[in-house]
Scaffold this motif. Structure first.
Motif, PDB file in Angstrom:
ATOM      1  N   LEU A 128      -8.344  -4.956   5.057  1.00 51.21           N
ATOM      2  CA  LEU A 128      -9.733  -4.562   4.884  1.00 51.21           C
ATOM      3  C   LEU A 128     -10.087  -4.474   3.405  1.00 51.21           C
ATOM      4  O   LEU A 128     -11.161  -4.919   2.981  1.00 51.21           O
ATOM      5  N   LYS A 129      -9.173  -3.942   2.616  1.00 48.73           N
ATOM      6  CA  LYS A 129      -9.410  -3.840   1.177  1.00 48.73           C
ATOM      7  C   LYS A 129      -9.584  -5.229   0.561  1.00 48.73           C
ATOM      8  O   LYS A 129     -10.444  -5.448  -0.289  1.00 48.73           O
ATOM      9  N   SER A 130      -8.759  -6.188   1.010  1.00 46.27           N
ATOM     10  CA  SER A 130      -8.818  -7.529   0.441  1.00 46.27           C
ATOM     11  C   SER A 130     -10.153  -8.208   0.740  1.00 46.27           C
ATOM     12  O   SER A 130     -10.799  -8.763  -0.146  1.00 46.27           O
ATOM     13  N   THR A 165       0.831  -1.187   0.000  1.00 48.56           N
ATOM     14  CA  THR A 165       0.000   0.000   0.000  1.00 48.56           C
ATOM     15  C   THR A 165       0.869   1.242   0.000  1.00 48.56           C
ATOM     16  O   THR A 165       2.082   1.181   0.139  1.00 48.56           O
ATOM     17  N   THR A 169     -13.015  -6.902   1.592  1.00 47.49           N
ATOM     18  CA  THR A 169     -14.197  -6.216   1.076  1.00 47.49           C
ATOM     19  C   THR A 169     -14.302  -6.301  -0.441  1.00 47.49           C
ATOM     20  O   THR A 169     -15.403  -6.202  -0.997  1.00 47.49           O
ATOM     21  N   GLU A 170     -13.169  -6.493  -1.124  1.00 56.95           N
ATOM     22  CA  GLU A 170     -13.188  -6.518  -2.585  1.00 56.95           C
ATOM     23  C   GLU A 170     -13.161  -7.930  -3.157  1.00 56.95           C
ATOM     24  O   GLU A 170     -13.695  -8.166  -4.246  1.00 56.95           O
ATOM     25  N   ARG A 192      -5.280  -1.454   6.528  1.00 57.94           N
ATOM     26  CA  ARG A 192      -5.929  -0.969   5.311  1.00 57.94           C
ATOM     27  C   ARG A 192      -5.897  -2.033   4.208  1.00 57.94           C
ATOM     28  O   ARG A 192      -6.889  -2.246   3.496  1.00 57.94           O
ATOM     29  N   ASN A 193      -4.757  -2.703   4.078  1.00 64.15           N
ATOM     30  CA  ASN A 193      -4.615  -3.701   3.026  1.00 64.15           C
ATOM     31  C   ASN A 193      -5.519  -4.910   3.268  1.00 64.15           C
ATOM     32  O   ASN A 193      -6.148  -5.439   2.344  1.00 64.15           O
ATOM     33  N   GLN A 211      -3.778  -9.410  -2.263  1.00 65.36           N
ATOM     34  CA  GLN A 211      -4.166  -8.904  -3.575  1.00 65.36           C
ATOM     35  C   GLN A 211      -3.041  -8.089  -4.228  1.00 65.36           C
ATOM     36  O   GLN A 211      -2.242  -7.460  -3.523  1.00 65.36           O
TER      37      GLN A 211
END
Length: 403
Positions: free
Chosen positions: A191-193, A13, A195-196, A188-189, A339
């Motif tokens: 959570l992004k993984s 990130t 959720t996406e 952050r990384n 990701q």
């Protein structure tokens, strides 16, 4: 002026400034470390691109640092001139010089300074900036916040009868530990993984009898070469063999395509204690012998724990292994995918279990060294068919290991 820039290439990130190693006015030589940047995967020092004096720092501690962004500026040594003497002045006059009246001071504050002002309740008009042209820095705010303040008059209020309260068990002794930049980036990384990418996990069980026997025969010989033959080395090699059966697992997801790779570059989750974890990448595993895999793995994990990883050491992974069993975990699912990769392998604790095996046409009860292995996949890119096929090939490689 010479610009000091955020490296254009980085893995993970967006980086943040974790700390300045030099300050405005410091003289530096070529390649002297100036500032430390940190992502969720690696910490790296940015060196001075030339000899000079730090003239301006543009990003404060905690600020986001995007690739190609200017971090600071250096004044070349040959352009330095002896400054004219400054006449003595009162504190009030000096403040007027540092922060000229009539300017909009709000435009001078970096995000870190604005956050510190909001948290401390400090009035920026009452502070003296020590940055360039009187700019207020994070250190100025922190220094002012630590200074004792004059007592303020307290208005008298009517007496209020105390009300009985129910004890809150959460209000006992506690310790607050601020999140460092690496932990925030990891959060952050992750959570992004989740959720996406829709995570789906398949679980198999692997018999490590063949691996244990092979390791017992070759461990001492490799140790004489300075190579530690670990079970993780076998996991890397077996993963490469499984990729031949299901190459879609060795890939990255894009909105318009699945990018499949010929080289198998496997990241290894490496714990750094309370600091978090990093994922150094072992490259071209398909071309390495078992001893080559073990040597590369040993070098990467040692440098990771010593804090000596370079940005390129965590870049370009196409698959990830989390050997969580080394810390005692029997099973973990789903393991979060790194990701834009599309899969991650989890390996649990190796332990002796009672299993049923056929011997001479008769079912027998045996004790075997077993471990759960799981493959978490991005369901946008892969289905259960590929996940189960890959795990079948992976388990077969472990159980049928040959010299």
């Amino acid at each position: 002026m010479i610009d000091v820039m955020v490296p254009l290439e980085q893995e993970g990130t967006t980086a943040v400034v974790s700390g300045w190693l030099r300050q405005v006015g410091d003289r530096v030589a070529l390649n002297d470390p100036l500032v430390e940047l940190e992502t969720d995967k690696v910490s790296v020092e940015v060196p001075a691109p030339a000899e000079g004096v730090v003239a301006e720092i543009l990003l404060s501690k905690g600020d986001e640092a995007k690739p190609g962004q200017v971090l600071a500026r250096l004044r070349p040594v040959e352009e330095m001139a002896t400054p004219a003497p400054v006449p003595e002045a009162s504190d009030d006059a000096a403040r007027e010089v540092a922060q000229p009246a009539g300017k909009d001071r709000s435009g001078w504050f970096s995000p870190a300074v604005r956050k510190a002002l909001a948290e401390t309740g400090m009035d920026p008009r009452s502070l003296r900036g020590t940055g360039r042209d009187g700019r207020l820095t994070l250190a100025d705010v922190e220094r002012a916040a630590r200074a004792p303040r004059a007592a303020e008059p307290v208005a008298m209020a009517p007496a209020v009868q105390p009300q009985p309260s129910t004890p809150d068990p959460a209000n006992g002794r506690s310790t607050s530990v601020p999140h460092d930049s690496m932990r925030q980036a990891i959060a952050r990384n992750m959570l992004k993984s989740v959720t996406e990418a829709p995570h789906v996990t398949a679980v198999f069980e692997a018999d490590f009898s063949a691996i244990i026997a092979h390791r017992a025969r070759h461990k001492a010989a490799m140790a004489q070469q300075g190579i530690a033959l670990t079970y993780t080395a076998y996991l890397l090699a077996a993963s490469a063999r499984a990729m031949a059966a299901v190459p879609q697992v060795n890939a990255r997801w894009h909105d318009d395509r699945l990018e499949m790779f010929g080289d198998i570059n496997i990241g290894i989750g490496t714990a750094l204690g309370d600091k978090g974890l990093v994922v150094p990448v072992i490259r071209r595993v398909q071309d390495l012998s078992l001893s080559g895999v073990a040597a590369s793995l040993q070098d990467a994990t040692t440098r990771a724990r010593d804090g000596h990883l370079r940005p390129e050491d965590v870049r370009g992974g196409s698959f990830t292994i989390s050997n969580h069993g080394v810390s005692g975990s029997l099973f973990a699912a789903p393991i979060i995918i790194n990701q834009p990769q599309v899969a991650i392998l989890g390996v649990g604790r190796l332990e002796k279990r009672v299993v049923v095996r056929e011997a001479g046409g008769v079912d027998t009860i045996q004790i075997r060294p077993m471990a759960y292995v799981s493959l978490s996949i991005d369901h946008r890119a892969l289905d259960a068919h590929q996940a189960n096929g890959w795990l079948s090939a992976f388990v077969a490689a472990l159980e049928d290991w040959r010299d």
